[in-house]
Write a protein that holds these residues in place. Structure first.
Motif, PDB file in Angstrom:
ATOM      1  N   ARG A  60       0.866  -1.179   0.000  1.00 22.72           N
ATOM      2  CA  ARG A  60       0.000   0.000   0.000  1.00 22.72           C
ATOM      3  C   ARG A  60       0.899   1.225   0.000  1.00 22.72           C
ATOM      4  NH1 ARG A  60      -2.789   3.128   4.098  1.00 22.72           N
ATOM      5  NH2 ARG A  60      -4.811   3.791   3.286  1.00 22.72           N
ATOM      6  N   LEU A  61       0.683   2.120  -0.961  1.00 24.63           N
ATOM      7  CA  LEU A  61       1.532   3.296  -1.119  1.00 24.63           C
ATOM      8  C   LEU A  61       0.749   4.536  -0.697  1.00 24.63           C
ATOM      9  CD1 LEU A  61       2.775   2.381  -4.700  1.00 24.63           C
ATOM     10  CD2 LEU A  61       3.713   1.649  -2.526  1.00 24.63           C
ATOM     11  N   THR A  62       1.356   5.326   0.155  1.00 23.50           N
ATOM     12  CA  THR A  62       0.697   6.525   0.651  1.00 23.50           C
ATOM     13  C   THR A  62       1.549   7.753   0.349  1.00 23.50           C
ATOM     14  OG1 THR A  62       1.707   6.287   2.831  1.00 23.50           O
ATOM     15  CG2 THR A  62      -0.451   5.262   2.520  1.00 23.50           C
ATOM     16  N   GLY A  63       0.922   8.912   0.407  1.00 28.55           N
ATOM     17  CA  GLY A  63       1.659  10.155   0.201  1.00 28.55           C
ATOM     18  C   GLY A  63       0.814  11.243  -0.429  1.00 28.55           C
ATOM     19  N   HIS A  64      -0.151  10.868  -1.244  1.00 30.17           N
ATOM     20  CA  HIS A  64      -1.028  11.885  -1.827  1.00 30.17           C
ATOM     21  C   HIS A  64      -1.984  12.399  -0.752  1.00 30.17           C
ATOM     22  CE1 HIS A  64       0.106  12.103  -6.003  1.00 30.17           C
ATOM     23  NE2 HIS A  64       0.131  10.777  -6.103  1.00 30.17           N
ATOM     24  N   GLN A  65      -2.377  13.661  -0.905  1.00 29.46           N
ATOM     25  CA  GLN A  65      -3.266  14.303   0.059  1.00 29.46           C
ATOM     26  C   GLN A  65      -4.719  14.352  -0.426  1.00 29.46           C
ATOM     27  OE1 GLN A  65      -1.912  15.219   3.102  1.00 29.46           O
ATOM     28  NE2 GLN A  65      -0.175  14.133   2.203  1.00 29.46           N
ATOM     29  N   GLN A  66      -4.927  13.974  -1.690  1.00 30.71           N
ATOM     30  CA  GLN A  66      -6.272  13.908  -2.245  1.00 30.71           C
ATOM     31  C   GLN A  66      -6.335  12.712  -3.202  1.00 30.71           C
ATOM     32  OE1 GLN A  66      -7.990  17.571  -3.694  1.00 30.71           O
ATOM     33  NE2 GLN A  66      -6.920  18.796  -2.151  1.00 30.71           N
ATOM     34  N   ALA A  67      -7.473  12.514  -3.837  1.00 25.21           N
ATOM     35  CA  ALA A  67      -7.695  11.344  -4.697  1.00 25.21           C
ATOM     36  C   ALA A  67      -6.663  11.254  -5.818  1.00 25.21           C
ATOM     37  CB  ALA A  67      -9.099  11.396  -5.288  1.00 25.21           C
ATOM     38  N   VAL A  68      -6.332  10.022  -6.172  1.00 29.00           N
ATOM     39  CA  VAL A  68      -5.403   9.740  -7.267  1.00 29.00           C
ATOM     40  C   VAL A  68      -6.218   9.629  -8.560  1.00 29.00           C
ATOM     41  CG1 VAL A  68      -3.727   8.086  -8.164  1.00 29.00           C
ATOM     42  CG2 VAL A  68      -3.823   8.560  -5.705  1.00 29.00           C
ATOM     43  N   ALA A  83      -0.811  10.846 -10.636  1.00 27.56           N
ATOM     44  CA  ALA A  83      -1.338  12.210 -10.693  1.00 27.56           C
ATOM     45  C   ALA A  83      -2.500  12.311  -9.728  1.00 27.56           C
ATOM     46  CB  ALA A  83      -1.809  12.528 -12.107  1.00 27.56           C
ATOM     47  N   SER A  84      -2.614  13.470  -9.066  1.00 26.56           N
ATOM     48  CA  SER A  84      -3.628  13.583  -8.027  1.00 26.56           C
ATOM     49  C   SER A  84      -4.310  14.945  -8.025  1.00 26.56           C
ATOM     50  CB  SER A  84      -2.968  13.347  -6.665  1.00 26.56           C
ATOM     51  OG  SER A  84      -3.840  13.614  -5.601  1.00 26.56           O
ATOM     52  N   PHE A  85      -5.488  14.970  -7.403  1.00 27.47           N
ATOM     53  CA  PHE A  85      -6.193  16.219  -7.160  1.00 27.47           C
ATOM     54  C   PHE A  85      -5.396  17.129  -6.223  1.00 27.47           C
ATOM     55  CE2 PHE A  85     -10.203  14.072  -8.494  1.00 27.47           C
ATOM     56  CZ  PHE A  85     -10.635  15.027  -9.396  1.00 27.47           C
ATOM     57  N   ASP A  86      -4.380  16.604  -5.522  1.00 26.27           N
ATOM     58  CA  ASP A  86      -3.597  17.421  -4.595  1.00 26.27           C
ATOM     59  C   ASP A  86      -2.577  18.319  -5.307  1.00 26.27           C
ATOM     60  OD1 ASP A  86      -1.488  15.689  -5.269  1.00 26.27           O
ATOM     61  OD2 ASP A  86      -1.383  14.749  -3.301  1.00 26.27           O
ATOM     62  N   LYS A  87      -2.659  18.376  -6.656  1.00 25.45           N
ATOM     63  CA  LYS A  87      -1.808  19.232  -7.499  1.00 25.45           C
ATOM     64  C   LYS A  87      -0.388  18.703  -7.637  1.00 25.45           C
ATOM     65  CE  LYS A  87      -4.378  23.123  -5.640  1.00 25.45           C
ATOM     66  NZ  LYS A  87      -4.315  24.284  -4.788  1.00 25.45           N
ATOM     67  N   LYS A  88      -0.183  17.453  -7.264  1.00 29.86           N
ATOM     68  CA  LYS A  88       1.161  16.878  -7.288  1.00 29.86           C
ATOM     69  C   LYS A  88       1.223  15.621  -8.150  1.00 29.86           C
ATOM     70  CE  LYS A  88       2.447  18.576  -2.717  1.00 29.86           C
ATOM     71  NZ  LYS A  88       1.240  19.303  -2.399  1.00 29.86           N
ATOM     72  N   ILE A  89       2.445  15.346  -8.587  1.00 31.79           N
ATOM     73  CA  ILE A  89       2.769  14.103  -9.275  1.00 31.79           C
ATOM     74  C   ILE A  89       3.795  13.416  -8.393  1.00 31.79           C
ATOM     75  CG2 ILE A  89       3.804  13.084 -11.338  1.00 31.79           C
ATOM     76  CD1 ILE A  89       3.060  16.031 -12.518  1.00 31.79           C
ATOM     77  N   LYS A  90       3.616  12.156  -8.187  1.00 34.96           N
ATOM     78  CA  LYS A  90       4.602  11.408  -7.411  1.00 34.96           C
ATOM     79  C   LYS A  90       5.224  10.347  -8.308  1.00 34.96           C
ATOM     80  CE  LYS A  90       2.837  12.428  -2.886  1.00 34.96           C
ATOM     81  NZ  LYS A  90       3.894  13.315  -2.459  1.00 34.96           N
ATOM     82  N   SER A  96       9.626  -2.014  -6.834  1.00 29.94           N
ATOM     83  CA  SER A  96       9.369  -2.179  -5.402  1.00 29.94           C
ATOM     84  C   SER A  96       8.186  -1.361  -4.899  1.00 29.94           C
ATOM     85  CB  SER A  96      10.607  -1.759  -4.614  1.00 29.94           C
ATOM     86  OG  SER A  96      10.824  -0.356  -4.754  1.00 29.94           O
ATOM     87  N   GLY A  97       7.809  -0.311  -5.633  1.00 28.35           N
ATOM     88  CA  GLY A  97       6.763   0.587  -5.171  1.00 28.35           C
ATOM     89  C   GLY A  97       7.270   1.646  -4.207  1.00 28.35           C
ATOM     90  N   ASP A  98       8.569   1.692  -3.980  1.00 27.17           N
ATOM     91  CA  ASP A  98       9.124   2.691  -3.070  1.00 27.17           C
ATOM     92  C   ASP A  98       8.971   4.089  -3.654  1.00 27.17           C
ATOM     93  OD1 ASP A  98       9.886   0.661  -1.349  1.00 27.17           O
ATOM     94  OD2 ASP A  98      11.964   0.611  -2.065  1.00 27.17           O
ATOM     95  N   PHE A  99       8.741   5.066  -2.785  1.00 26.70           N
ATOM     96  CA  PHE A  99       8.607   6.454  -3.181  1.00 26.70           C
ATOM     97  C   PHE A  99       9.944   6.976  -3.686  1.00 26.70           C
ATOM     98  CE2 PHE A  99       9.169  10.905  -1.929  1.00 26.70           C
ATOM     99  CZ  PHE A  99       8.182  11.488  -2.710  1.00 26.70           C
ATOM    100  N   VAL A 100       9.913   7.749  -4.787  1.00 22.91           N
ATOM    101  CA  VAL A 100      11.137   8.321  -5.351  1.00 22.91           C
ATOM    102  C   VAL A 100      11.150   9.839  -5.207  1.00 22.91           C
ATOM    103  CG1 VAL A 100      12.492   8.617  -7.465  1.00 22.91           C
ATOM    104  CG2 VAL A 100      11.417   6.413  -6.980  1.00 22.91           C
ATOM    105  N   ALA A 101      10.084  10.526  -5.655  1.00 19.84           N
ATOM    106  CA  ALA A 101      10.097  11.989  -5.634  1.00 19.84           C
ATOM    107  C   ALA A 101       8.692  12.535  -5.817  1.00 19.84           C
ATOM    108  CB  ALA A 101      10.991  12.526  -6.749  1.00 19.84           C
TER     109      ALA A 101
END
Length: 138
Positions: A60-68, A83-90, A96-101
């Motif tokens: 389970r990957l977390t980090g976005h603040q709004q819907a993906v 891409a998310s409603f939180d105005k960010k791209i992760k 591995s699913g590890d967070f990069v940036a």
């Protein structure tokens, strides 16, 4: 597999077509790693799956603040972007699913992302009526 068999209803043609498609799939898949699937949700999370091996998500990957809104693997599958409603791209590690940036810059929800064919660039489209192009280093 000889697909030059004229009768496409024949069992020989079906067998040849099946063998050709399996060969093409194996060549595309290449590395022998398990297939990966990513799902994004309105609960702000992503799930990483190995659908050919297990019916349950493996991470389970977390980090976005709004819907993906959208997900896309890079052409070589080393990364995927969300891409998310939180105005960010992760950016995430595609294996591995590890967070990069986290990529920022949009002032509205990000609706979609797409990779260049060589995987060096990522473009995003936003509610703010802009498209942003960014380089992705390996």
């Amino acid at each position: 597999a000889d697909l030059n068999v004229r009768d496409k209803k024949s069992s020989e043609w079906r067998e040849a077509a099946y063998k050709a498609s399996v060969a093409k799939y194996k060549a595309f898949k290449g590395s022998g790693e398990p297939e990966r699937l990513i799902s994004g949700s309105d609960d702000f999370t992503l799930l990483l799956w190995h659908p050919t091996e297990n019916k349950r998500p493996i991470k389970r990957l977390t980090g976005h603040q709004q819907a993906v809104n959208h997900l896309a693997f890079s052409p070589d599958s080393r990364f995927f972007a969300s891409a998310s409603f939180d105005k960010k791209i992760k950016l995430w590690n595609g294996r591995s699913g590890d967070f990069v940036a986290t990529l920022t810059g949009h002032v509205g929800a990000v609706y979609q992302v797409a990779w260049s064919s060589d995987g060096r660039y990522l473009v995003s489209a936003s509610k703010d009526s802009t498209a942003k192009l960014g380089g992705v280093s390996s």
